[in-house]
Design a protein around this motif. Structure first.
Motif, mmCIF file in Angstrom:
data_model
loop_
_atom_site.group_PDB
_atom_site.id
_atom_site.type_symbol
_atom_site.label_atom_id
_atom_site.label_comp_id
_atom_site.label_asym_id
_atom_site.label_seq_id
_atom_site.Cartn_x
_atom_site.Cartn_y
_atom_site.Cartn_z
ATOM 1 N N ASP A 87 0.818 -1.210 0.000
ATOM 2 C CA ASP A 87 0.000 0.000 0.000
ATOM 3 C C ASP A 87 0.856 1.266 0.000
ATOM 4 O OD1 ASP A 87 -2.810 -1.170 0.469
ATOM 5 O OD2 ASP A 87 -1.628 -2.083 2.083
ATOM 6 N N ILE A 88 2.031 1.172 0.617
ATOM 7 C CA ILE A 88 2.924 2.330 0.737
ATOM 8 C C ILE A 88 4.339 1.899 0.386
ATOM 9 C CG2 ILE A 88 3.941 4.021 2.327
ATOM 10 C CD1 ILE A 88 1.403 3.835 4.014
ATOM 11 N N LEU A 89 5.002 2.705 -0.426
ATOM 12 C CA LEU A 89 6.433 2.551 -0.676
ATOM 13 C C LEU A 89 7.136 3.732 -0.026
ATOM 14 C CD1 LEU A 89 8.915 1.253 -2.027
ATOM 15 C CD2 LEU A 89 8.384 2.607 -4.072
ATOM 16 N N HIS A 90 7.996 3.440 0.943
ATOM 17 C CA HIS A 90 8.724 4.488 1.668
ATOM 18 C C HIS A 90 10.204 4.312 1.351
ATOM 19 C CE1 HIS A 90 9.492 6.610 5.801
ATOM 20 N NE2 HIS A 90 10.155 7.170 4.804
ATOM 21 N N THR A 91 10.761 5.286 0.645
ATOM 22 C CA THR A 91 12.139 5.182 0.168
ATOM 23 C C THR A 91 13.077 6.060 0.992
ATOM 24 O OG1 THR A 91 11.865 6.959 -1.464
ATOM 25 C CG2 THR A 91 11.275 4.722 -2.154
ATOM 26 N N LEU A 113 6.439 7.856 -0.663
ATOM 27 C CA LEU A 113 7.089 8.992 -0.018
ATOM 28 C C LEU A 113 8.545 8.636 0.234
ATOM 29 C CD1 LEU A 113 6.542 9.281 3.800
ATOM 30 C CD2 LEU A 113 5.560 7.372 2.529
ATOM 31 N N GLY A 114 9.374 9.663 0.308
ATOM 32 C CA GLY A 114 10.797 9.447 0.528
ATOM 33 C C GLY A 114 11.281 10.211 1.738
ATOM 34 N N THR A 115 12.383 9.746 2.300
ATOM 35 C CA THR A 115 13.026 10.467 3.400
ATOM 36 C C THR A 115 14.421 10.900 2.956
ATOM 37 O OG1 THR A 115 11.807 9.350 5.173
ATOM 38 C CG2 THR A 115 13.943 10.291 5.745
ATOM 39 N N ILE A 116 14.712 12.165 3.184
ATOM 40 C CA ILE A 116 16.041 12.718 2.889
ATOM 41 C C ILE A 116 16.823 12.741 4.194
ATOM 42 C CG2 ILE A 116 17.317 14.671 1.939
ATOM 43 C CD1 ILE A 116 14.778 15.501 0.485
ATOM 44 N N HIS A 117 17.929 12.033 4.222
ATOM 45 C CA HIS A 117 18.693 11.853 5.454
ATOM 46 C C HIS A 117 19.944 12.728 5.531
ATOM 47 C CE1 HIS A 117 16.624 8.189 7.053
ATOM 48 N NE2 HIS A 117 16.303 8.024 5.778
ATOM 49 N N ILE A 118 20.263 13.481 4.488
ATOM 50 C CA ILE A 118 21.553 14.173 4.462
ATOM 51 C C ILE A 118 21.432 15.516 3.741
ATOM 52 C CG2 ILE A 118 22.298 13.100 2.302
ATOM 53 C CD1 ILE A 118 24.584 13.709 5.332
ATOM 54 N N ALA A 119 22.189 16.487 4.190
ATOM 55 C CA ALA A 119 22.372 17.726 3.437
ATOM 56 C C ALA A 119 23.610 17.517 2.568
ATOM 57 C CB ALA A 119 22.546 18.908 4.382
ATOM 58 N N GLU A 120 23.412 17.006 1.380
ATOM 59 C CA GLU A 120 24.498 16.556 0.510
ATOM 60 C C GLU A 120 25.308 17.741 -0.006
ATOM 61 O OE1 GLU A 120 27.121 14.906 -0.741
ATOM 62 O OE2 GLU A 120 25.727 13.213 -0.670
ATOM 63 N N GLY A 139 3.928 15.127 -4.617
ATOM 64 C CA GLY A 139 4.716 14.231 -3.788
ATOM 65 C C GLY A 139 5.112 14.843 -2.455
ATOM 66 N N ILE A 140 5.450 13.974 -1.503
ATOM 67 C CA ILE A 140 5.855 14.391 -0.162
ATOM 68 C C ILE A 140 7.230 13.801 0.133
ATOM 69 C CG2 ILE A 140 5.390 14.090 2.311
ATOM 70 C CD1 ILE A 140 3.532 16.064 1.085
ATOM 71 N N GLU A 141 8.083 14.638 0.702
ATOM 72 C CA GLU A 141 9.358 14.147 1.198
ATOM 73 C C GLU A 141 9.492 14.505 2.671
ATOM 74 O OE1 GLU A 141 12.758 13.571 -1.956
ATOM 75 O OE2 GLU A 141 12.285 15.705 -1.783
ATOM 76 N N VAL A 142 10.067 13.584 3.415
ATOM 77 C CA VAL A 142 10.341 13.811 4.833
ATOM 78 C C VAL A 142 11.812 14.174 4.973
ATOM 79 C CG1 VAL A 142 10.445 12.763 7.127
ATOM 80 C CG2 VAL A 142 8.535 12.234 5.588
ATOM 81 N N CYS A 143 12.081 15.210 5.740
ATOM 82 C CA CYS A 143 13.457 15.612 6.052
ATOM 83 C C CYS A 143 13.716 15.312 7.520
ATOM 84 C CB CYS A 143 13.652 17.103 5.779
ATOM 85 S SG CYS A 143 13.325 17.576 4.063
ATOM 86 N N VAL A 144 14.911 14.816 7.834
ATOM 87 C CA VAL A 144 15.185 14.373 9.198
ATOM 88 C C VAL A 144 15.561 15.517 10.131
ATOM 89 C CG1 VAL A 144 15.827 12.058 8.439
ATOM 90 C CG2 VAL A 144 17.600 13.827 8.663
#
Length: 389
Positions: A87-91, A113-120, A139-144
């Motif tokens: 139902d959900i793909l979380h990358t 939805l995706g999660t961004i883990h780094i300030a590249e 789209g939605i992105e999650v930032c840590v």
């Protein structure tokens, strides 16, 4: 009661690291009545995190990518998504975010939805362009961290309303036993015994992959300066850098060049991070750029003061806690001064700093993170139902 919604966490690989730890905690913590979570890695699932997941009863898949331009991985992921009816793909992380969106572009699964883990900070302009292109207008992105959110907004030019902030969480229960003085003293004794250090030795610990981002070359240069300090507890202090990575040969050569062989040790990846930190006297954190910095919260949870570079999310994580001391990045002189002053801290002040550290760690508890992601999943599922009504 309805069947739990099926969620697939997709990440590049399953070697130990900050993002990989978060995927493990999400899979373990969200699996239950509401969600059934599985994990898939782009690369062969051979890392230590694979073992953690399987031990927790989490199904692990792999797309068996052995090169970056393996376009067939998109088709293999698409087949997995259809076959298992997620139902959900979380990358997580750039390559998984990109491949996941391409595989799911026909609406299976309906929520991505995706999660961004780094300030590249490396020169990767195509990352930002591809991120914006594949995210799409809804789209939605999650930032840590707020720092990652602001960085992504500026560099990728993604609308602020598409970026949510969910700080990483740490299982503070793993560190709770070391709040007991007897347990902590035993950890200190064991650490010094393992590394053949005199019982009174002050020990700084660094935790993280041996990669250029972590700034360990700066840390070694700073450590070399300490041997000239007039205070014996500083001049005789030891440094333990726990982690593995591509920079090991260069760091080992630098240790030899600086004559630090008796004062710096690189034991590799450790599974006993809570005990290792509890046995130390401070965390040395020398990163050039960051996304969150799980080691910061882990050290705070263990009651350690932190000397850290003031990059990206680091000031945000440490807040105004007296347990944190910030220095400019890429400045071994400033880092050395802060390390020396913290190593020389009087015992009564050290106890006060330990209390401040544990209090700050509470802001980043694992339940807070799990609740935030669960709430976001529920929101996205609710919007999906409303759109079909």
């Amino acid at each position: 009661m309805s069947e739990p919604k099926r969620v697939l966490q997709l990440i590049t690989e399953l070697r130990p690291g900050g993002a990989e730890r978060i995927v493990y905690e999400l899979a373990r913590g969200l699996s239950g009545e509401r969600y059934a979570v599985e994990v898939c890695s782009l690369r062969p699932a051979t890392g230590a995190v694979t073992g953690w997941l399987k031990e927790a009863g989490i199904a692990v898949h792999s797309l068996e990518m052995t090169r970056k331009l393996d376009l067939g991985a998109i088709g293999r992921l698409r087949a997995l998504l259809r076959r298992e009816a997620f139902d959900i793909l979380h990358t997580h992380l750039f390559h998984a975010n990109l491949i996941g969106r391409l595989a799911a572009r026909h609406g299976i699964p309906p929520i991505v939805l995706g999660t961004i883990h780094i300030a590249e900070r490396r020169f990767r302009p195509w990352h930002f362009w591809l991120d914006r292109l594949t995210l799409g207008p809804r789209g939605i992105e999650v930032c840590v961290s707020e720092a990652v959110r602001e960085f992504t907004r500026e560099r990728a030019r993604i609308a602020p309303e598409r970026l949510r902030v969910i700080p990483n969480g740490v299982d503070l229960g793993r560190f709770a036993p070391y709040a007991d003085d007897a347990v902590r003293q035993a950890a200190r004794h064991e650490l010094r015994g393992e590394f053949r250090l005199p019982p009174e030795t002050r020990v700084a610990v660094a935790v993280g992959r041996l990669e250029g981002q972590k700034g360990y070359a700066d840390l070694l240069e700073a450590w070399a300066r300490l041997r000239n300090d007039a205070r014996p507890v500083v001049a005789g202090a030891a440094l333990i850098v726990a982690g593995e990575g591509r920079e090991r040969p260069a760091l080992e050569a630098q240790i030899r060049r600086l004559g630090l062989g008796d004062r710096v040790q690189l034991p590799g990846h450790r599974e006993d991070i809570p005990k290792l930190l509890a046995g130390g006297d401070l965390l040395a954190f020398s990163s050039h750029y960051e996304g969150f910095g799980l080691a910061l919260v882990e050290a705070l949870a263990a009651g350690l003061p932190v000397v850290a570079t003031a990059v990206d999310s680091v000031p945000e994580v440490l807040g105004d806690s007296p347990a944190g001391r910030l220095v400019p990045p890429r400045r071994p002189d400033a880092l050395a001064h802060a390390l020396a002053e913290t190593l020389a801290t009087a015992p009564d002040r050290r106890e006060a700093l330990a209390a401040f550290a544990r209090a700050r760690a509470q802001a980043f508890s694992l339940p807070k993170m799990l609740n935030a992601y669960g709430t976001l999943y529920d929101e996205l599922l609710g919007k999906r139902r409303d759109s079909r009504a």
